[in-house]
Design a protein around this motif. Structure first.
Motif, PDB file in Angstrom:
ATOM      1  N   PHE A 118       2.624 -10.152  41.883  1.00  0.00           N
ATOM      2  CA  PHE A 118       2.965 -11.380  40.651  1.00  0.00           C
ATOM      3  C   PHE A 118       4.571 -11.400  40.876  1.00  0.00           C
ATOM      4  O   PHE A 118       5.245 -10.443  41.270  1.00  0.00           O
ATOM      5  CB  PHE A 118       2.629 -11.107  39.185  1.00  0.00           C
ATOM      6  CG  PHE A 118       1.092 -10.883  38.877  1.00  0.00           C
ATOM      7  CD1 PHE A 118      -0.344 -11.020  39.826  1.00  0.00           C
ATOM      8  CD2 PHE A 118       1.075 -10.332  37.626  1.00  0.00           C
ATOM      9  CE1 PHE A 118      -1.347 -10.415  39.077  1.00  0.00           C
ATOM     10  CE2 PHE A 118      -0.609 -10.474  37.463  1.00  0.00           C
ATOM     11  CZ  PHE A 118      -1.681 -10.386  37.932  1.00  0.00           C
ATOM     12  N   ARG A 119       4.742 -12.352  40.074  1.00  0.00           N
ATOM     13  CA  ARG A 119       6.341 -12.528  40.604  1.00  0.00           C
ATOM     14  C   ARG A 119       6.776 -12.107  39.116  1.00  0.00           C
ATOM     15  O   ARG A 119       6.303 -12.293  38.427  1.00  0.00           O
ATOM     16  CB  ARG A 119       6.208 -13.910  40.051  1.00  0.00           C
ATOM     17  CG  ARG A 119       8.025 -14.310  40.451  1.00  0.00           C
ATOM     18  CD  ARG A 119       8.583 -15.848  40.822  1.00  0.00           C
ATOM     19  NE  ARG A 119       8.069 -17.129  40.017  1.00  0.00           N
ATOM     20  CZ  ARG A 119       8.664 -17.374  38.698  1.00  0.00           C
ATOM     21  NH1 ARG A 119       9.791 -16.957  38.721  1.00  0.00           N
ATOM     22  NH2 ARG A 119       7.629 -18.207  37.953  1.00  0.00           N
ATOM     23  N   ILE A 120       8.102 -11.940  39.313  1.00  0.00           N
ATOM     24  CA  ILE A 120       8.684 -10.975  37.502  1.00  0.00           C
ATOM     25  C   ILE A 120      10.250 -11.648  37.598  1.00  0.00           C
ATOM     26  O   ILE A 120      11.250 -11.445  38.392  1.00  0.00           O
ATOM     27  CB  ILE A 120       8.733  -9.266  37.611  1.00  0.00           C
ATOM     28  CG1 ILE A 120       7.232  -8.457  37.983  1.00  0.00           C
ATOM     29  CG2 ILE A 120       9.791  -8.193  36.736  1.00  0.00           C
ATOM     30  CD1 ILE A 120       7.346  -7.062  38.378  1.00  0.00           C
ATOM     31  N   ALA A 121       9.602 -11.797  36.709  1.00  0.00           N
ATOM     32  CA  ALA A 121      11.404 -12.883  36.203  1.00  0.00           C
ATOM     33  C   ALA A 121      11.541 -12.340  34.421  1.00  0.00           C
ATOM     34  O   ALA A 121      11.028 -11.903  34.225  1.00  0.00           O
ATOM     35  CB  ALA A 121      11.128 -14.198  36.353  1.00  0.00           C
ATOM     36  N   ASP A 122      12.913 -12.577  34.579  1.00  0.00           N
ATOM     37  CA  ASP A 122      13.557 -12.013  32.656  1.00  0.00           C
ATOM     38  C   ASP A 122      13.493 -13.194  31.939  1.00  0.00           C
ATOM     39  O   ASP A 122      12.440 -14.197  32.433  1.00  0.00           O
ATOM     40  CB  ASP A 122      15.114 -11.843  33.233  1.00  0.00           C
ATOM     41  CG  ASP A 122      16.053 -12.545  33.143  1.00  0.00           C
ATOM     42  OD1 ASP A 122      15.503 -13.639  33.478  1.00  0.00           O
ATOM     43  OD2 ASP A 122      16.952 -11.625  33.809  1.00  0.00           O
ATOM     44  N   GLU A 123      13.969 -13.180  31.251  1.00  0.00           N
ATOM     45  CA  GLU A 123      13.213 -14.329  29.896  1.00  0.00           C
ATOM     46  C   GLU A 123      14.185 -15.079  29.937  1.00  0.00           C
ATOM     47  O   GLU A 123      13.588 -16.693  29.535  1.00  0.00           O
ATOM     48  CB  GLU A 123      13.920 -13.247  28.888  1.00  0.00           C
ATOM     49  CG  GLU A 123      13.418 -12.602  27.427  1.00  0.00           C
ATOM     50  CD  GLU A 123      13.537 -11.493  28.376  1.00  0.00           C
ATOM     51  OE1 GLU A 123      14.657 -11.212  29.757  1.00  0.00           O
ATOM     52  OE2 GLU A 123      13.337 -10.158  27.660  1.00  0.00           O
ATOM     53  N   THR A 124      14.618 -15.071  31.159  1.00  0.00           N
ATOM     54  CA  THR A 124      15.991 -16.332  31.526  1.00  0.00           C
ATOM     55  C   THR A 124      15.163 -17.502  32.809  1.00  0.00           C
ATOM     56  O   THR A 124      15.798 -18.140  33.095  1.00  0.00           O
ATOM     57  CB  THR A 124      17.379 -16.478  31.963  1.00  0.00           C
ATOM     58  OG1 THR A 124      17.132 -15.995  32.944  1.00  0.00           O
ATOM     59  CG2 THR A 124      17.929 -15.303  30.372  1.00  0.00           C
ATOM     60  N   GLY A 125      14.318 -16.490  32.663  1.00  0.00           N
ATOM     61  CA  GLY A 125      13.034 -17.218  34.528  1.00  0.00           C
ATOM     62  C   GLY A 125      14.123 -16.408  35.591  1.00  0.00           C
ATOM     63  O   GLY A 125      13.953 -17.141  36.885  1.00  0.00           O
ATOM     64  N   GLU A 126      14.538 -15.489  35.543  1.00  0.00           N
ATOM     65  CA  GLU A 126      15.396 -15.031  37.118  1.00  0.00           C
ATOM     66  C   GLU A 126      14.480 -14.407  37.321  1.00  0.00           C
ATOM     67  O   GLU A 126      14.234 -13.380  36.192  1.00  0.00           O
ATOM     68  CB  GLU A 126      17.287 -14.333  36.409  1.00  0.00           C
ATOM     69  CG  GLU A 126      18.217 -14.142  38.077  1.00  0.00           C
ATOM     70  CD  GLU A 126      19.062 -14.163  37.705  1.00  0.00           C
ATOM     71  OE1 GLU A 126      20.148 -13.591  38.409  1.00  0.00           O
ATOM     72  OE2 GLU A 126      19.642 -14.317  36.482  1.00  0.00           O
ATOM     73  N   THR A 127      14.234 -14.255  38.685  1.00  0.00           N
ATOM     74  CA  THR A 127      13.914 -12.889  39.534  1.00  0.00           C
ATOM     75  C   THR A 127      14.928 -11.869  40.171  1.00  0.00           C
ATOM     76  O   THR A 127      15.962 -12.477  41.175  1.00  0.00           O
ATOM     77  CB  THR A 127      13.081 -13.023  40.529  1.00  0.00           C
ATOM     78  OG1 THR A 127      11.885 -14.008  39.753  1.00  0.00           O
ATOM     79  CG2 THR A 127      11.930 -12.374  40.992  1.00  0.00           C
ATOM     80  N   GLN A 128      14.777 -10.605  39.714  1.00  0.00           N
ATOM     81  CA  GLN A 128      16.226  -9.658  40.321  1.00  0.00           C
ATOM     82  C   GLN A 128      15.731 -10.043  42.355  1.00  0.00           C
ATOM     83  O   GLN A 128      14.740  -9.534  42.452  1.00  0.00           O
ATOM     84  CB  GLN A 128      15.837  -8.219  39.809  1.00  0.00           C
ATOM     85  CG  GLN A 128      16.488  -8.645  38.621  1.00  0.00           C
ATOM     86  CD  GLN A 128      16.567  -6.876  37.887  1.00  0.00           C
ATOM     87  OE1 GLN A 128      15.021  -6.781  36.650  1.00  0.00           O
ATOM     88  NE2 GLN A 128      17.411  -5.552  38.299  1.00  0.00           N
ATOM     89  N   ARG A 129      16.694  -9.813  42.736  1.00  0.00           N
ATOM     90  CA  ARG A 129      16.616  -9.641  44.297  1.00  0.00           C
ATOM     91  C   ARG A 129      15.878  -8.509  45.216  1.00  0.00           C
ATOM     92  O   ARG A 129      14.688  -9.189  45.511  1.00  0.00           O
ATOM     93  CB  ARG A 129      17.551  -9.447  44.858  1.00  0.00           C
ATOM     94  CG  ARG A 129      17.984  -8.924  46.221  1.00  0.00           C
ATOM     95  CD  ARG A 129      17.106 -10.407  47.082  1.00  0.00           C
ATOM     96  NE  ARG A 129      17.186 -10.556  48.537  1.00  0.00           N
ATOM     97  CZ  ARG A 129      15.735  -9.202  48.924  1.00  0.00           C
ATOM     98  NH1 ARG A 129      14.258  -9.591  48.131  1.00  0.00           N
ATOM     99  NH2 ARG A 129      15.860  -9.583  50.382  1.00  0.00           N
ATOM    100  N   ARG A 130      15.603  -7.347  44.078  1.00  0.00           N
ATOM    101  CA  ARG A 130      14.847  -6.354  44.105  1.00  0.00           C
ATOM    102  C   ARG A 130      12.996  -6.285  44.148  1.00  0.00           C
ATOM    103  O   ARG A 130      12.772  -5.535  44.585  1.00  0.00           O
ATOM    104  CB  ARG A 130      15.159  -4.905  43.529  1.00  0.00           C
ATOM    105  CG  ARG A 130      14.810  -4.786  42.043  1.00  0.00           C
ATOM    106  CD  ARG A 130      15.577  -3.753  41.227  1.00  0.00           C
ATOM    107  NE  ARG A 130      15.605  -3.600  39.913  1.00  0.00           N
ATOM    108  CZ  ARG A 130      14.479  -2.822  39.421  1.00  0.00           C
ATOM    109  NH1 ARG A 130      13.646  -2.798  39.980  1.00  0.00           N
ATOM    110  NH2 ARG A 130      14.894  -3.509  38.079  1.00  0.00           N
TER     111      ARG A 130
END
Length: 292
Positions: A118-130
Motif C-alpha cells: 500500500f501507499r502510506i501517507a500522513d494526515e496531510t497526504g504526504e508520503t515520506q521518502r522512505r
C-alpha cells in the motif's frame, strides 16, 4: 481464478486503543468486507473489547513484528477461508472504502501476484521518502513492480506464504519485509507497489525505537547471510556500512549499529537459502540490485 477472500491481521501492544478501534471501524466499513479479522495482542496481557466478529489472540510475551504476524497468519490459515492476508498497523487508518475490493481485483487478475504494498501517507497526504519502495523515486504515486514493500499496510498471497513460509521469526523487527520479498521473488512471485491503496499513518521515524540501530545492523547481516549468493554478501554489507557511516550523526547510534553488526556475524538468523542469479538479474532489471 475465484474471487480472492481477504483476511485482516492487526498487531497491537495495547497502547493505542482509540486508534485500534478507529482502524477496526474502517475495516468494517469497506464496501467488500473481509472474510476474517484477527487482532494479535503482542504481550499486551488482555486485549480491549473487540467488535463482534473480530478474533482476538493474546500472546503472553512480545514476539516482535515477525513473530506476532506469524501467529496472525496461522490463525487466519486455520479458518480455511482466507486467500489474501492484509497486515495493518494498529495506528493506521483506511480512509477509502474500496481498498479491499481493489486489492481483490489485483489478485484476481494475476495468480502470480504475491505481495501488494500500500501507499502510506500522513494526515496531510504526504508520503515520506522512505515509504516509497524503490531507489531514486520521488513520486509516491508511481506504482509498479518493486523488490520490497511497506510493513504498515500490505497484502500477502496465502498460496505464496504456503510455498515460501512466513516472516523471519528471529528478526523481531526491521528488514523482515525485505527478507520476505526476496524469498517471494526467488520463488517466482511478483511484488507490486499499488499507490491507489492508501493507509493513512502518523509521520514517524524508525529511530524512535531504542533498539533500532542494533537491530537494523544485525538484521541487515542476517538478511544477506540468509538470502544472497556468497559473492554478494560482502558487497552488500560493505555498501551498507559505508552508507551508515555517511548518514549517521549519532555516536551512540553508531556504537549500537556496530554492536548489532557483530551480533549478526556471530549468530544465525535462520537457515541459508541463497537466491538464484536469475533473481539477482530480475531485481536489477526492476531497479534495485540486491547490493543496496
Amino acid at each position: 481464478m475465484a474471487r480472492p477472500r481477504v483476511g485482516v491481521a492487526v498487531l497491537t501492544m495495547g497502547t493505542r486503543p482509540a486508534e485500534l478501534r478507529a482502524l477496526l471501524d474502517a475495516v468494517a466499513g469497506q464496501d467488500e468486507p473481509a472474510s476474517r479479522i484477527v487482532v494479535v495482542g503482542n504481550g499486551t496481557g488482555s486485549l480491549p473489547a473487540l467488535p463482534e466478529g473480530v478474533t482476538g489472540v493474546e500472546l503472553p510475551e512480545n514476539r516482535g513484528v515477525s513473530g506476532g504476524r506469524n501467529v496472525a497468519i496461522e490463525t487466519l490459515r486455520s479458518f480455511g477461508d482466507v486467500d489474501v492476508v492484509v497486515d495493518l498497523d494498529d495506528d493506521g487508518l483506511l480512509v477509502d472504502k474500496d481498498v479491499f475490493r481493489r486489492l481483490a481485483d489485483l489478485y484476481e487478475a494475476d495468480p502470480r501476484l504475491g505481495i501488494v504494498s500500500f501507499r502510506i501517507a500522513d494526515e496531510t497526504g504526504e508520503t515520506q521518502r522512505r515509504h516509497v519502495p524503490r531507489l531514486g523515486a520521488k513520486d509516491p504515486m508511481r506504482g509498479g513492480e518493486v523488490t520490497t514493500f511497506l510493513g504498515g499496510g500490505h497484502g500477502l498471497s496465502m498460496p505464496m506464504l504456503d510455498r515460501i513460509g512466513g516472516w523471519p521469526e528471529d528478526f523481531f523487527f526491521t528488514h523482515e519485509e525485505t527478507d520476505l520479498a526476496w524469498r517471494a521473488l526467488d520463488a517466482g512471485w511478483k511484488v507490486l507497489y499499488a499507490p491507489e491503496l492508501l493507509l493513512q499513518h502518523p509521520r514517524t521515524s524508525p529511530a524512535r525505537h531504542a533498539v533500532y540501530y542494533r537491530m537494523t545492523a544485525r538484521n541487515r547481516v542476517w538478511l544477506a547471510k540468509r538470502n544472497l549468493p556468497a559473492l554478494l554478501v560482502p558487497v552488500y554489507l560493505g555498501v551498507w556500512t559505508l552508507l551508515t557511516l555517511a548518514r549517521t550523526r549519532s555516536l551512540p547510534g553508531l556504537r549500537a549499529w556496530f554492536g548489532g553488526f557483530a551480533e549478526g556475524v556471530r549468530r544465525s538468523g535462520g537457515p541459508r537459502t541463497p537466491m538464484r542469479w536469475n533473481t539477482v538479474l530480475r531485481m536489477t532489471r526492476l531497479g534495485r540490485p540486491p547490493v543496496i
